[in-house]
Design a protein around this motif. Sequence first.
Motif, PDB file in Angstrom:
ATOM      1  N   PRO A  93       6.104  -3.566  -7.213  1.00  0.00           N
ATOM      2  CA  PRO A  93       7.502  -3.444  -6.755  1.00  0.00           C
ATOM      3  C   PRO A  93       8.361  -2.640  -7.739  1.00  0.00           C
ATOM      4  O   PRO A  93       8.218  -2.747  -8.947  1.00  0.00           O
ATOM      5  N   ARG A  94       9.216  -1.815  -7.163  1.00  0.00           N
ATOM      6  CA  ARG A  94      10.181  -1.013  -7.917  1.00  0.00           C
ATOM      7  C   ARG A  94       9.526  -0.100  -8.952  1.00  0.00           C
ATOM      8  O   ARG A  94      10.095   0.209  -9.986  1.00  0.00           O
ATOM      9  N   THR A  95       8.285   0.327  -8.655  1.00  0.00           N
ATOM     10  CA  THR A  95       7.552   1.248  -9.527  1.00  0.00           C
ATOM     11  C   THR A  95       6.999   2.375  -8.664  1.00  0.00           C
ATOM     12  O   THR A  95       6.390   2.117  -7.627  1.00  0.00           O
ATOM     13  N   ALA A  96       7.200   3.610  -9.097  1.00  0.00           N
ATOM     14  CA  ALA A  96       6.717   4.760  -8.323  1.00  0.00           C
ATOM     15  C   ALA A  96       5.192   4.836  -8.359  1.00  0.00           C
ATOM     16  O   ALA A  96       4.564   4.535  -9.370  1.00  0.00           O
ATOM     17  N   GLY A  97       4.619   5.252  -7.239  1.00  0.00           N
ATOM     18  CA  GLY A  97       3.189   5.494  -7.180  1.00  0.00           C
ATOM     19  C   GLY A  97       2.341   4.248  -7.118  1.00  0.00           C
ATOM     20  O   GLY A  97       2.770   3.196  -6.633  1.00  0.00           O
ATOM     21  N   LEU A  98       1.116   4.363  -7.646  1.00  0.00           N
ATOM     22  CA  LEU A  98       0.141   3.278  -7.584  1.00  0.00           C
ATOM     23  C   LEU A  98      -0.501   3.029  -8.945  1.00  0.00           C
ATOM     24  O   LEU A  98      -0.620   3.931  -9.764  1.00  0.00           O
ATOM     25  N   GLU A  99      -0.939   1.813  -9.109  1.00  0.00           N
ATOM     26  CA  GLU A  99      -1.799   1.424 -10.216  1.00  0.00           C
ATOM     27  C   GLU A  99      -3.196   1.307  -9.599  1.00  0.00           C
ATOM     28  O   GLU A  99      -3.341   0.750  -8.508  1.00  0.00           O
ATOM     29  N   VAL A 100      -4.222   1.837 -10.261  1.00  0.00           N
ATOM     30  CA  VAL A 100      -5.574   1.856  -9.691  1.00  0.00           C
ATOM     31  C   VAL A 100      -6.559   1.265 -10.688  1.00  0.00           C
ATOM     32  O   VAL A 100      -6.665   1.740 -11.823  1.00  0.00           O
ATOM     33  N   TRP A 101      -7.265   0.231 -10.251  1.00  0.00           N
ATOM     34  CA  TRP A 101      -8.354  -0.367 -11.038  1.00  0.00           C
ATOM     35  C   TRP A 101      -9.650  -0.028 -10.331  1.00  0.00           C
ATOM     36  O   TRP A 101      -9.789  -0.291  -9.132  1.00  0.00           O
ATOM     37  N   SER A 102     -10.609   0.544 -11.035  1.00  0.00           N
ATOM     38  CA  SER A 102     -11.917   0.856 -10.458  1.00  0.00           C
ATOM     39  C   SER A 102     -12.982   0.020 -11.159  1.00  0.00           C
ATOM     40  O   SER A 102     -13.075   0.031 -12.388  1.00  0.00           O
ATOM     41  N   VAL A 122       1.607   9.410  -3.221  1.00  0.00           N
ATOM     42  CA  VAL A 122       2.395   9.260  -2.004  1.00  0.00           C
ATOM     43  C   VAL A 122       1.527   8.779  -0.846  1.00  0.00           C
ATOM     44  O   VAL A 122       2.029   8.418   0.209  1.00  0.00           O
ATOM     45  N   SER A 123       0.200   8.794  -1.062  1.00  0.00           N
ATOM     46  CA  SER A 123      -0.752   8.260  -0.091  1.00  0.00           C
ATOM     47  C   SER A 123      -2.072   8.072  -0.827  1.00  0.00           C
ATOM     48  O   SER A 123      -2.227   8.521  -1.972  1.00  0.00           O
ATOM     49  N   LEU A 124      -3.034   7.438  -0.173  1.00  0.00           N
ATOM     50  CA  LEU A 124      -4.345   7.261  -0.802  1.00  0.00           C
ATOM     51  C   LEU A 124      -5.077   8.593  -0.942  1.00  0.00           C
ATOM     52  O   LEU A 124      -5.908   8.755  -1.827  1.00  0.00           O
ATOM     53  N   ALA A 125      -4.746   9.539  -0.092  1.00  0.00           N
ATOM     54  CA  ALA A 125      -5.375  10.859  -0.169  1.00  0.00           C
ATOM     55  C   ALA A 125      -4.657  11.772  -1.156  1.00  0.00           C
ATOM     56  O   ALA A 125      -5.207  12.799  -1.546  1.00  0.00           O
ATOM     57  N   ALA A 126      -3.454  11.416  -1.551  1.00  0.00           N
ATOM     58  CA  ALA A 126      -2.670  12.250  -2.471  1.00  0.00           C
ATOM     59  C   ALA A 126      -2.145  11.395  -3.615  1.00  0.00           C
ATOM     60  O   ALA A 126      -0.995  10.962  -3.626  1.00  0.00           O
ATOM     61  N   GLY A 128      -1.927  12.399  -6.714  1.00  0.00           N
ATOM     62  CA  GLY A 128      -1.246  13.206  -7.719  1.00  0.00           C
ATOM     63  C   GLY A 128      -1.955  13.112  -9.055  1.00  0.00           C
ATOM     64  O   GLY A 128      -3.147  12.826  -9.140  1.00  0.00           O
ATOM     65  N   THR A 129      -1.213  13.322 -10.114  1.00  0.00           N
ATOM     66  CA  THR A 129      -1.781  13.255 -11.460  1.00  0.00           C
ATOM     67  C   THR A 129      -1.793  11.797 -11.921  1.00  0.00           C
ATOM     68  O   THR A 129      -0.760  11.132 -11.904  1.00  0.00           O
ATOM     69  N   CYS A 130      -2.950  11.345 -12.335  1.00  0.00           N
ATOM     70  CA  CYS A 130      -3.097   9.970 -12.831  1.00  0.00           C
ATOM     71  C   CYS A 130      -3.402  10.023 -14.324  1.00  0.00           C
ATOM     72  O   CYS A 130      -3.955  10.995 -14.829  1.00  0.00           O
ATOM     73  N   ARG A 131      -3.036   8.951 -15.017  1.00  0.00           N
ATOM     74  CA  ARG A 131      -3.355   8.864 -16.438  1.00  0.00           C
ATOM     75  C   ARG A 131      -3.971   7.496 -16.707  1.00  0.00           C
ATOM     76  O   ARG A 131      -3.697   6.516 -15.998  1.00  0.00           O
ATOM     77  N   THR A 132      -4.792   7.446 -17.734  1.00  0.00           N
ATOM     78  CA  THR A 132      -5.407   6.191 -18.127  1.00  0.00           C
ATOM     79  C   THR A 132      -4.331   5.245 -18.619  1.00  0.00           C
ATOM     80  O   THR A 132      -3.477   5.636 -19.419  1.00  0.00           O
ATOM     81  N   ALA A 133      -4.379   4.029 -18.144  1.00  0.00           N
ATOM     82  CA  ALA A 133      -3.364   3.028 -18.529  1.00  0.00           C
ATOM     83  C   ALA A 133      -3.813   2.262 -19.754  1.00  0.00           C
ATOM     84  O   ALA A 133      -4.959   2.173 -20.079  1.00  0.00           O
TER      85      ALA A 133
END
Length: 133
Positions: A93-102, A122-126, A128-133
């Motif tokens: 909530p109130r955070t842009a984009g997604l956090e991704v755990w693989s 902006v979608s699962l297909a897009a 954008g640029t991700c960085r290691t958390a």
Amino acid sequence: MTTKAPAVGMGLIVLALLVVIGWSMWTPPPLRFLTRADLPTCPPVSAKQLAAAPQAAGGCLFGERARREGAELVVTSMTDEGDEVRTYYRAVPRTAGLEVWSDTSGDRYGGGWEHQVCPEAVSLAALGTCRTA
């Protein structure tokens, strides 16, 4: 007169070795994953389902409710060898984009856990640029 005891004993030893080797290759989830905030869950999907109908999963992660309360979607895919891989997409909530755990710890050819933040998603297909958390 022959006995089958040595063959059974050898079979148990081999089985025990396989269990130990398999266990040693498994990577447990990181503490940060285990203690992540609970979010409303989206219905889990397989990668094939996601490819066929990405709108439902995307709506769950990028809809108004997700912006207010957050959401987590678990996508299960398979490697070429048939090993299971899970990816957890999280709209916080109130955070842009997604956090991704693989979680690729189930991949017999290596793997483990990876944590990324994708603020441009902006979608699962897009993602954008991700960085290691």
